[in-house]
Scaffold this motif. Sequence first.
Motif, mmCIF file in Angstrom:
data_model
loop_
_atom_site.group_PDB
_atom_site.id
_atom_site.type_symbol
_atom_site.label_atom_id
_atom_site.label_comp_id
_atom_site.label_asym_id
_atom_site.label_seq_id
_atom_site.Cartn_x
_atom_site.Cartn_y
_atom_site.Cartn_z
ATOM 1 N N GLY A 87 0.820 -1.210 0.000
ATOM 2 C CA GLY A 87 0.000 0.000 0.000
ATOM 3 C C GLY A 87 0.850 1.254 0.000
ATOM 4 O O GLY A 87 1.988 1.257 -0.474
ATOM 5 N N PHE A 88 0.310 2.347 0.533
ATOM 6 C CA PHE A 88 1.043 3.612 0.591
ATOM 7 C C PHE A 88 2.287 3.486 1.477
ATOM 8 O O PHE A 88 2.289 2.738 2.447
ATOM 9 C CB PHE A 88 0.167 4.728 1.156
ATOM 10 N N SER A 89 3.312 4.236 1.122
ATOM 11 C CA SER A 89 4.511 4.269 1.962
ATOM 12 C C SER A 89 4.738 5.692 2.484
ATOM 13 O O SER A 89 4.807 6.643 1.712
ATOM 14 C CB SER A 89 5.735 3.804 1.167
ATOM 15 N N ASN A 90 4.779 5.799 3.800
ATOM 16 C CA ASN A 90 5.087 7.066 4.484
ATOM 17 C C ASN A 90 4.122 8.203 4.139
ATOM 18 O O ASN A 90 4.526 9.352 3.967
ATOM 19 C CB ASN A 90 6.527 7.506 4.166
ATOM 20 N N ILE A 91 2.845 7.884 4.036
ATOM 21 C CA ILE A 91 1.823 8.918 3.851
ATOM 22 C C ILE A 91 0.979 8.986 5.118
ATOM 23 O O ILE A 91 0.337 7.996 5.487
ATOM 24 C CB ILE A 91 0.922 8.640 2.629
ATOM 25 N N PRO A 92 0.969 10.132 5.806
ATOM 26 C CA PRO A 92 0.159 10.237 7.028
ATOM 27 C C PRO A 92 -1.338 10.289 6.696
ATOM 28 O O PRO A 92 -1.734 10.780 5.637
ATOM 29 C CB PRO A 92 0.630 11.554 7.657
ATOM 30 N N TYR A 93 -2.133 9.761 7.593
ATOM 31 C CA TYR A 93 -3.601 9.792 7.462
ATOM 32 C C TYR A 93 -4.083 9.103 6.183
ATOM 33 O O TYR A 93 -5.094 9.506 5.591
ATOM 34 C CB TYR A 93 -4.119 11.233 7.504
ATOM 35 N N ASP A 94 -3.387 8.054 5.746
ATOM 36 C CA ASP A 94 -3.804 7.360 4.530
ATOM 37 C C ASP A 94 -5.143 6.657 4.697
ATOM 38 O O ASP A 94 -5.838 6.387 3.723
ATOM 39 C CB ASP A 94 -2.731 6.361 4.073
ATOM 40 N N LYS A 95 -5.535 6.379 5.954
ATOM 41 C CA LYS A 95 -6.820 5.712 6.187
ATOM 42 C C LYS A 95 -7.987 6.570 5.709
ATOM 43 O O LYS A 95 -9.033 6.037 5.329
ATOM 44 C CB LYS A 95 -6.992 5.363 7.665
#
Length: 332
Positions: free
Chosen positions: A24-32
């Motif tokens: 999934g995403f790498s090092n992205i805050p608030y990806d949820k």
Amino acid sequence: YTTVTNVLVHNTTFVRPATFYISGFSNIPYDKYYYVFLFFVYIMTVLGNGLLLSVIYLVKTLHTPKYMIVFSLALTDLCGSTALIPKVLDTFLFDRRYIVYEACLSYMFFVWFFASLQSWTLVTMSYDRFIAICFPLRYHRVVTKPAIAAMLLLTWVVSLSLFALAAGLLDRLSFCGSLVIQSFFCDHGPIYRLACNDTSLNYIIAYVGLITVIFCPLILILLTYVCIAIALSRIASGLDRLKALKTCTSHLILVALFFLPLVGTNIAALTSYIHPNARIINSTLSHTIPALLNPIIYSLKTEEVLNPIRKLFKNNRCKNISKYYKCVLVLH
């Protein structure tokens, strides 16, 4: 990462993992929050396409070749979104990133199978518009229910064969290194690149799939619109030309929504480096947003579909009102 199982087949050792890990995403805050957004997209997709399928099925005046194609598009949009989004939400919102090997191959198959059907259904729509504008007098003789059914059936058979072959070729690979899939689902490219034996056939089938799902349909659609433009240029009346053009605008919007993100993402992935986060955003939007907007753009704003919906709601309201007055009379 996980345990692997060695299986001896025809004197060749295949190293098949018990599970893969979807990064999934790498090092992205608030990806949820992004995945919550996908959840609402999915709910609206189900409601919109479900309503369209119900209306076309219930209203006999819509049992025409044109709406056979629209029904097919709504069905593939619904199935494609269902094949992808619920599993994405389960993977990332509930942090269940490990996926069983066989389930991963099935996941890849269904996502790309329905994407291929969506692509070729748009081609069938362009064929319908091509005959309607370039050969209007022959339209009802050429665009018949059996002809459209045969075209749609062919797309199912070709797509099924192609992606069954792609899954089969993945199954012959050995995975003896990293088992982390750098994507948001079990995508074909990120999987075969993890293999440690010869992947030349997988590389070929990736190109064949790209040509079959994206470039060949897009070229055919562009050719039909070149013919349509030539036919429209011969129409003397500007008003008639505008009317004919308006029947194509919705389809052109759908084509742009579906093909542009896919073309951009896959060309970048095959020819150069694309950051996994950018690939994930582009891929999720190209797999989900067209399915959400298709019923709104192409069908739910046309009078042919809106009038039956109004009548259905009006009849239900009248029935409810009549039941209410009957109850009042009985009580009195």
